[in-house]
Structures are given as structure tokens and as C-alpha cells.
Scaffold this motif. Sequence first.
Motif, PDB file in Angstrom:
ATOM      1  N   GLU A  73      16.495   0.800  16.623  1.00  0.00           N
ATOM      2  CA  GLU A  73      17.027   0.371  15.331  1.00  0.00           C
ATOM      3  C   GLU A  73      16.061  -0.631  14.687  1.00  0.00           C
ATOM      4  OE1 GLU A  73      21.293  -0.421  15.534  1.00  0.00           O
ATOM      5  OE2 GLU A  73      20.977  -1.818  13.860  1.00  0.00           O
ATOM      6  N   VAL A  74      15.826  -0.480  13.400  1.00  0.00           N
ATOM      7  CA  VAL A  74      15.009  -1.444  12.657  1.00  0.00           C
ATOM      8  C   VAL A  74      15.815  -1.886  11.438  1.00  0.00           C
ATOM      9  CG1 VAL A  74      12.771  -0.591  13.465  1.00  0.00           C
ATOM     10  CG2 VAL A  74      13.778   0.411  11.408  1.00  0.00           C
ATOM     11  N   SER A  75      15.378  -2.966  10.798  1.00  0.00           N
ATOM     12  CA  SER A  75      16.171  -3.537   9.701  1.00  0.00           C
ATOM     13  C   SER A  75      16.096  -2.703   8.418  1.00  0.00           C
ATOM     14  CB  SER A  75      15.683  -4.955   9.403  1.00  0.00           C
ATOM     15  OG  SER A  75      14.358  -4.896   8.872  1.00  0.00           O
ATOM     16  N   GLY A  76      15.008  -1.965   8.257  1.00  0.00           N
ATOM     17  CA  GLY A  76      14.795  -1.249   7.002  1.00  0.00           C
ATOM     18  C   GLY A  76      14.043  -2.100   5.991  1.00  0.00           C
ATOM     19  N   VAL A 127       1.326  -6.901  -3.899  1.00  0.00           N
ATOM     20  CA  VAL A 127       1.070  -6.337  -2.574  1.00  0.00           C
ATOM     21  C   VAL A 127       1.418  -7.424  -1.557  1.00  0.00           C
ATOM     22  CG1 VAL A 127      -0.764  -5.567  -1.002  1.00  0.00           C
ATOM     23  CG2 VAL A 127      -0.667  -4.693  -3.346  1.00  0.00           C
ATOM     24  N   GLY A 128       2.140  -7.035  -0.508  1.00  0.00           N
ATOM     25  CA  GLY A 128       2.550  -7.996   0.523  1.00  0.00           C
ATOM     26  C   GLY A 128       3.939  -8.558   0.292  1.00  0.00           C
ATOM     27  N   MET A 129       4.549  -8.232  -0.875  1.00  0.00           N
ATOM     28  CA  MET A 129       5.884  -8.731  -1.200  1.00  0.00           C
ATOM     29  C   MET A 129       6.922  -8.162  -0.223  1.00  0.00           C
ATOM     30  SD  MET A 129       7.584  -8.503  -4.980  1.00  0.00           S
ATOM     31  CE  MET A 129       8.327  -6.896  -4.889  1.00  0.00           C
ATOM     32  N   LYS A 130       7.809  -9.016   0.308  1.00  0.00           N
ATOM     33  CA  LYS A 130       8.869  -8.570   1.216  1.00  0.00           C
ATOM     34  C   LYS A 130       9.999  -7.934   0.408  1.00  0.00           C
ATOM     35  CE  LYS A 130       9.635  -9.579   5.075  1.00  0.00           C
ATOM     36  NZ  LYS A 130       9.622  -8.632   6.199  1.00  0.00           N
ATOM     37  N   VAL A 131      10.479  -6.789   0.904  1.00  0.00           N
ATOM     38  CA  VAL A 131      11.556  -6.070   0.198  1.00  0.00           C
ATOM     39  C   VAL A 131      12.613  -5.582   1.193  1.00  0.00           C
ATOM     40  CG1 VAL A 131      10.184  -5.330  -1.795  1.00  0.00           C
ATOM     41  CG2 VAL A 131      10.217  -3.896   0.260  1.00  0.00           C
ATOM     42  N   LYS A 132      13.809  -5.344   0.670  1.00  0.00           N
ATOM     43  CA  LYS A 132      14.882  -4.786   1.498  1.00  0.00           C
ATOM     44  C   LYS A 132      15.556  -3.641   0.757  1.00  0.00           C
ATOM     45  CE  LYS A 132      19.045  -7.100   1.238  1.00  0.00           C
ATOM     46  NZ  LYS A 132      19.981  -8.190   1.548  1.00  0.00           N
ATOM     47  N   PRO A 133      16.110  -2.682   1.521  1.00  0.00           N
ATOM     48  CA  PRO A 133      16.697  -1.507   0.883  1.00  0.00           C
ATOM     49  C   PRO A 133      18.073  -1.799   0.270  1.00  0.00           C
ATOM     50  CG  PRO A 133      16.920  -1.360   3.260  1.00  0.00           C
ATOM     51  CD  PRO A 133      16.134  -2.607   2.982  1.00  0.00           C
ATOM     52  N   VAL A 134      18.361  -1.118  -0.826  1.00  0.00           N
ATOM     53  CA  VAL A 134      19.688  -1.156  -1.447  1.00  0.00           C
ATOM     54  C   VAL A 134      20.226   0.270  -1.382  1.00  0.00           C
ATOM     55  CG1 VAL A 134      20.981  -1.562  -3.575  1.00  0.00           C
ATOM     56  CG2 VAL A 134      19.016  -3.034  -3.003  1.00  0.00           C
ATOM     57  N   LEU A 135      21.379   0.426  -0.696  1.00  0.00           N
ATOM     58  CA  LEU A 135      21.958   1.759  -0.493  1.00  0.00           C
ATOM     59  C   LEU A 135      23.033   2.068  -1.523  1.00  0.00           C
ATOM     60  CD1 LEU A 135      22.383   1.777   3.396  1.00  0.00           C
ATOM     61  CD2 LEU A 135      20.408   2.477   2.042  1.00  0.00           C
TER      62      LEU A 135
END
Length: 154
Positions: A73-76, A127-135
Motif C-alpha cells: 500500500e502507498v499513500s498515492g 517541478v518538485g511540488m508535492k501533490v495528493k490525489p482527489v477522488l
Amino acid sequence: MIEKIVNPKELRHWDGKIELYWIYTSGKAGDEFFKKLKDEEKFIAAKCKKCGKVYFPPRIYCEKDFSDTEFVEVSGEGCVRAFTVARLDAYENPLEKPEIYAVIDIDGTDGCLIHLLGEVEPEQVEVGMKVKPVLKPKEEREGKITDILYFKPL
Ligand SMILES: [Zn+2]
């Protein structure tokens, strides 16, 4: 992946668009990935049992040494490796709002995903910006990559 013409009698000459039928399967690892995403909002990758390489999207075997992998499992979440801004649609008509497409390196894996960025303006993306998924909301998910609406800055 299986792609084929279902009825050979339908082979003929076309002007313009070619009509094809196809069957597509995302395979054992792809099915598992989309099932976890749809039902549990979880992201899985596949770690090689021999060399430790972590595949994202997951694979059932290692492409380097052909060893079995195991799902992890990873955070995405991830970070933007590259991006581009689309201001025109496929017919060269201006888009209402620019669309930002990014190559996102997924944390804890050796893989990446190409997807949309959202809740951010093109001039703010780096470039290098941290992002997270939106479902999508759970009831609207279909087990497809579009179940991820976009990635947003962390
Ligand atoms: Zn390996």
C-alpha cells in the motif's frame, strides 16, 4: 491486453475513421489496483520480492529479474516531475479554463502517473511540488483511472 477485430467479415476499406471492436483488460495487477482505489480509496504498488523495485502502477512480476511481486500500500501522494498546460482542446478551440497535465512520481515507488492537476493555477505549479490525489465520491467511482479527479498541492 487483448485487442482484436471480433468479426473478420467486417474487414473492409474505410474512408475516415476506422471502426474497430476491442476487448481490453487491465490484467490481474491492474484489476487489483482499480478495485482497491474504487472500494477502499487505497493505492497499491507492487514490490519485487528479489530486488525490491516498487512498481506503480503494480505489476505481477518484476521486469528486471522476472521475480514475483507482492502488493504494497502507498499513500498515492507524490511530486510533480514535469508538467504542461493545455489552453486549447483537440480541435484547437480555447478551453474555458487551462488544463494542467503532470507526470507525478508516486511516493514510495519507482513509478509515476500522468494525470491532471487541480485547485492550482498554471503559474503556481513547480517541478518538485508535492501533490495528493482527489477522488470522485465513492458512489460515482467506476474502477477507472478517472476515479482520480486530479492531484492537488499538499
Ligand atoms: Zn526485481
